[in-house]
Design an enzyme around this catalytic site. Structure first.
Site, PDB file in Angstrom:
ATOM      1  N   CYS A 144     -34.836 -21.378-121.068  1.00 42.15           N
ATOM      2  CA  CYS A 144     -34.856 -19.872-121.410  1.00 42.15           C
ATOM      3  C   CYS A 144     -33.973 -19.555-122.414  1.00 42.15           C
ATOM      4  O   CYS A 144     -34.034 -18.357-122.995  1.00 42.15           O
ATOM      5  CB  CYS A 144     -34.681 -19.186-120.131  1.00 42.15           C
ATOM      6  SG  CYS A 144     -35.693 -19.765-118.650  1.00 42.15           S
ATOM      7  N   HIS A 166     -31.169 -12.183-121.496  1.00 40.92           N
ATOM      8  CA  HIS A 166     -32.477 -12.816-121.073  1.00 40.92           C
ATOM      9  C   HIS A 166     -32.996 -12.257-119.904  1.00 40.92           C
ATOM     10  O   HIS A 166     -32.476 -11.580-118.914  1.00 40.92           O
ATOM     11  CB  HIS A 166     -32.037 -14.292-120.589  1.00 40.92           C
ATOM     12  CG  HIS A 166     -33.329 -15.161-119.915  1.00 40.92           C
ATOM     13  ND1 HIS A 166     -34.444 -15.142-120.354  1.00 40.92           N
ATOM     14  CD2 HIS A 166     -33.314 -15.855-118.769  1.00 40.92           C
ATOM     15  CE1 HIS A 166     -35.160 -15.901-119.721  1.00 40.92           C
ATOM     16  NE2 HIS A 166     -34.680 -16.205-118.693  1.00 40.92           N
ATOM     17  N   ASN A 200     -40.431 -13.608-116.013  1.00 36.28           N
ATOM     18  CA  ASN A 200     -39.586 -14.426-117.015  1.00 36.28           C
ATOM     19  C   ASN A 200     -40.471 -15.351-117.841  1.00 36.28           C
ATOM     20  O   ASN A 200     -41.136 -16.182-117.304  1.00 36.28           O
ATOM     21  CB  ASN A 200     -38.704 -15.188-116.177  1.00 36.28           C
ATOM     22  CG  ASN A 200     -37.737 -16.251-116.866  1.00 36.28           C
ATOM     23  OD1 ASN A 200     -37.913 -16.489-118.000  1.00 36.28           O
ATOM     24  ND2 ASN A 200     -37.042 -16.732-116.230  1.00 36.28           N
TER      25      ASN A 200
HETATM   26  O1  UT7 Z   1     -33.941 -18.189-116.564  1.00 35.45           O
HETATM   27  C1  UT7 Z   1     -33.223 -18.448-115.491  1.00 35.45           C
HETATM   28  C2  UT7 Z   1     -34.086 -18.650-114.436  1.00 35.45           C
HETATM   29  N1  UT7 Z   1     -34.218 -18.294-113.109  1.00 35.45           N
HETATM   30  C3  UT7 Z   1     -33.508 -16.945-112.937  1.00 35.45           C
HETATM   31  O2  UT7 Z   1     -32.779 -16.506-113.482  1.00 35.45           O
HETATM   32  C4  UT7 Z   1     -33.759 -16.612-111.245  1.00 35.45           C
HETATM   33  C5  UT7 Z   1     -32.374 -16.472-110.459  1.00 35.45           C
HETATM   34  N2  UT7 Z   1     -32.734 -16.239-109.086  1.00 35.45           N
HETATM   35  C6  UT7 Z   1     -33.355 -15.096-108.565  1.00 35.45           C
HETATM   36  O3  UT7 Z   1     -33.986 -14.241-109.526  1.00 35.45           O
HETATM   37  C7  UT7 Z   1     -33.384 -15.147-107.185  1.00 35.45           C
HETATM   38  O4  UT7 Z   1     -32.329 -15.806-106.624  1.00 35.45           O
HETATM   39  C8  UT7 Z   1     -34.908 -14.874-106.288  1.00 35.45           C
HETATM   40  C9  UT7 Z   1     -35.340 -13.848-106.856  1.00 35.45           C
HETATM   41  C10 UT7 Z   1     -35.409 -16.273-106.814  1.00 35.45           C
HETATM   42  C11 UT7 Z   1     -34.506 -14.845-105.098  1.00 35.45           C
HETATM   43  O5  UT7 Z   1     -33.903 -13.592-104.709  1.00 35.45           O
HETATM   44  P1  UT7 Z   1     -32.728 -13.464-103.618  1.00 35.45           P
HETATM   45  O6  UT7 Z   1     -32.255 -12.204-103.257  1.00 35.45           O
HETATM   46  O7  UT7 Z   1     -31.702 -14.579-104.134  1.00 35.45           O
HETATM   47  O8  UT7 Z   1     -33.122 -14.068-102.251  1.00 35.45           O
HETATM   48  P2  UT7 Z   1     -32.766 -15.393-101.417  1.00 35.45           P
HETATM   49  O9  UT7 Z   1     -33.351 -16.646-102.061  1.00 35.45           O
HETATM   50  O10 UT7 Z   1     -31.461 -15.333-100.865  1.00 35.45           O
HETATM   51  O11 UT7 Z   1     -33.888 -15.213-100.242  1.00 35.45           O
HETATM   52  C12 UT7 Z   1     -33.812 -14.201 -99.163  1.00 35.45           C
HETATM   53  C13 UT7 Z   1     -34.843 -14.352 -98.163  1.00 35.45           C
HETATM   54  C14 UT7 Z   1     -34.913 -15.737 -97.768  1.00 35.45           C
HETATM   55  O12 UT7 Z   1     -35.371 -15.527 -96.173  1.00 35.45           O
HETATM   56  P3  UT7 Z   1     -34.503 -15.652 -95.047  1.00 35.45           P
HETATM   57  O13 UT7 Z   1     -33.930 -17.072 -95.168  1.00 35.45           O
HETATM   58  O14 UT7 Z   1     -33.543 -14.653 -95.308  1.00 35.45           O
HETATM   59  O15 UT7 Z   1     -35.324 -15.486 -93.704  1.00 35.45           O
HETATM   60  C15 UT7 Z   1     -36.153 -16.079 -98.307  1.00 35.45           C
HETATM   61  O16 UT7 Z   1     -36.920 -17.198 -97.772  1.00 35.45           O
HETATM   62  O17 UT7 Z   1     -35.999 -14.086 -99.061  1.00 35.45           O
HETATM   63  C16 UT7 Z   1     -37.035 -14.989 -98.528  1.00 35.45           C
HETATM   64  N3  UT7 Z   1     -37.923 -15.095 -99.740  1.00 35.45           N
HETATM   65  C17 UT7 Z   1     -39.061 -14.220-100.090  1.00 35.45           C
HETATM   66  N4  UT7 Z   1     -39.676 -13.342 -99.218  1.00 35.45           N
HETATM   67  C18 UT7 Z   1     -40.715 -12.692 -99.804  1.00 35.45           C
HETATM   68  C19 UT7 Z   1     -37.777 -15.969-100.844  1.00 35.45           C
HETATM   69  N5  UT7 Z   1     -38.742 -15.515-101.739  1.00 35.45           N
HETATM   70  C20 UT7 Z   1     -39.478 -14.663-101.221  1.00 35.45           C
HETATM   71  C21 UT7 Z   1     -40.827 -14.060-101.582  1.00 35.45           C
HETATM   72  N6  UT7 Z   1     -41.305 -13.098-100.833  1.00 35.45           N
HETATM   73  N7  UT7 Z   1     -41.066 -14.435-102.819  1.00 35.45           N
END
Ligand code: UT7
Length: 322
Positions: free
Chosen positions: A113, A249, A279
């Site tokens: 990225c 980014h 992204n």
């Molecule tokens: O170029 C660089 C590349 N990547 C990035 O920059 C991405 C960086 N990371 C992110 O953008 C975020 O971490 C994500 C969008 C991937 C995830 O968001 P988050 O606010 O960090 O959520 P989380 O991983 O802490 O998950 C919170 C909850 C979890 O459930 P529990 O364990 O609290 O019950 C996940 O299982 O949300 C759940 N979850 C979802 N729910 C609905 C994770 N993905 C999803 C989803 N839909 N797609």
């Protein structure tokens, strides 16, 4: 010594739109969750017979047209991509052939990225040392091909696209400075853990997918991109008010907002386009730049700070005046 000036930009997004509502029927997610956690409402997906070089070519032709440059004037091609059409030749060589350019150096850069910033840095160095006068710099990806469409932690984030710029030599800047960093200690946090030399079976069976420790990557992206702003301003002896636009980014609106807040950039000077294309990895920054030039936000004479962050980790910035 010469400077590199950006004289044209172009971009291309595939026709197929994949909305959050479409994703609801593919994985256990919801439009509301995706909007709240990422700010992304839709992303584009390349057609089955559409490849990274096709996206790169469309963006490049537009950039060349805007710059008023014929392909024959281009004497350097650098393509940033993580999803090349073929193992080899490079996508840059494929693009060179499409554009009917012969003989000049053409090669790919792989910094995921952050790739476009790395490619821009390389082209800038060529021009500054008079190794090139007119460079085509491209970020293009068909990232959808390395996504596990059953993994809700990653598939909601990514999309396909391409962006390109033309850099030409000039006595005035242009690009003021570039700042690149990498740290392979974080290689496992965001990766496709298979490839050509290692577990090629996964590539052959079509299961070479992106894995990501989302929370860790999120934190790192905010920290690294905020530090890059400070580093870039300090290196140029300027303050944030000397910069008209920040283009971080485009990965997640929450990351972009956090970087804006930490660095004191008001929201109306921070470019956000991730909401409608997700992204797109190496294409993210040139897509955001080109869209903002086209819609009249960014104008000739504006000073822009662009930055990327990606797997590796890799991160980098470029400060330029248009
Ligand atoms: O170029 C660089 C590349 N990547 C990035 O920059 C991405 C960086 N990371 C992110 O953008 C975020 O971490 C994500 C969008 C991937 C995830 O968001 P988050 O606010 O960090 O959520 P989380 O991983 O802490 O998950 C919170 C909850 C979890 O459930 P529990 O364990 O609290 O019950 C996940 O299982 O949300 C759940 N979850 C979802 N729910 C609905 C994770 N993905 C999803 C989803 N839909 N797609």
């Amino acid at each position: 010594m010469k400077y590199a000036r950006l004289t044209g930009s172009g971009s291309y997004l595939p026709d197929k739109v994949l909305t959050n509502h479409d994703l609801e029927s593919m994985v256990d997610t919801s439009h509301e969750w995706i909007m709240a956690r990422t700010g992304i409402s839709e992303r584009r997906i390349a057609a089955d017979d559409e490849f990274t070089c096709d996206l790169a070519e469309k963006a490049s032709r537009e950039a060349l047209h805007v710059a008023g440059v014929s392909p024959g004037q281009v004497d350097l091609i650098v393509v940033a991509t993580t999803t090349p059409d073929q193992v080899f030749p490079s996508t840059a060589c494929l693009l060179q052939q499409r554009l009917g350019i012969r003989g000049c150096p053409a090669f790919d850069v792989q910094a995921v990225c952050a790739g476009f910033i790395f490619a821009l840095d390389v082209a800038n160095r060529f021009i500054r040392t008079q190794g090139a006068r007119c460079a085509l710099v491209v970020g293009a990806e068909t990232f959808s091909r390395i996504i596990d469409w059953t993994d809700r932690g990653t598939c909601i984030l990514f999309g396909d696209g391409g962006g390109a710029v033309v850099l030409q030599d000039d006595d005035r800047p242009g690009i003021h400075s570039t700042h690149l960093h990498s740290d392979g200690a974080y290689k496992d946090l965001l990766c496709v853990p298979t490839g050509v030399s290692r577990n090629y079976e996964a590539v052959k069976s079509g299961t070479a997918y992106t894995t990501m420790a989302g929370n860790d990557v999120f934190r790192w992206a905010v920290t690294a991109m905020s530090a890059l702003v400070d580093e870039t301003l300090e290196a140029n002896g300027i303050g944030r008010d000397d910069v008209d636009w920040l283009i971080p980014h485009q990965a997640n609106v929450r990351i972009i907002n956090a970087v804006g807040k930490r660095t004191g950039f008001p929201a109306d000077r921070v470019i956000v386009t991730v909401n409608h294309h997700g992204n797109t990895s190496a294409a993210s920054v040139p897509l955001a730049l080109d869209e903002s030039i086209r819609n009249g936000k960014i104008r000739t004479g504006d000073t822009v700070l662009m930055e990327g962050f990606g797997g590796g980790f890799t991160w980098g910035s470029a400060l330029l005046t248009l």
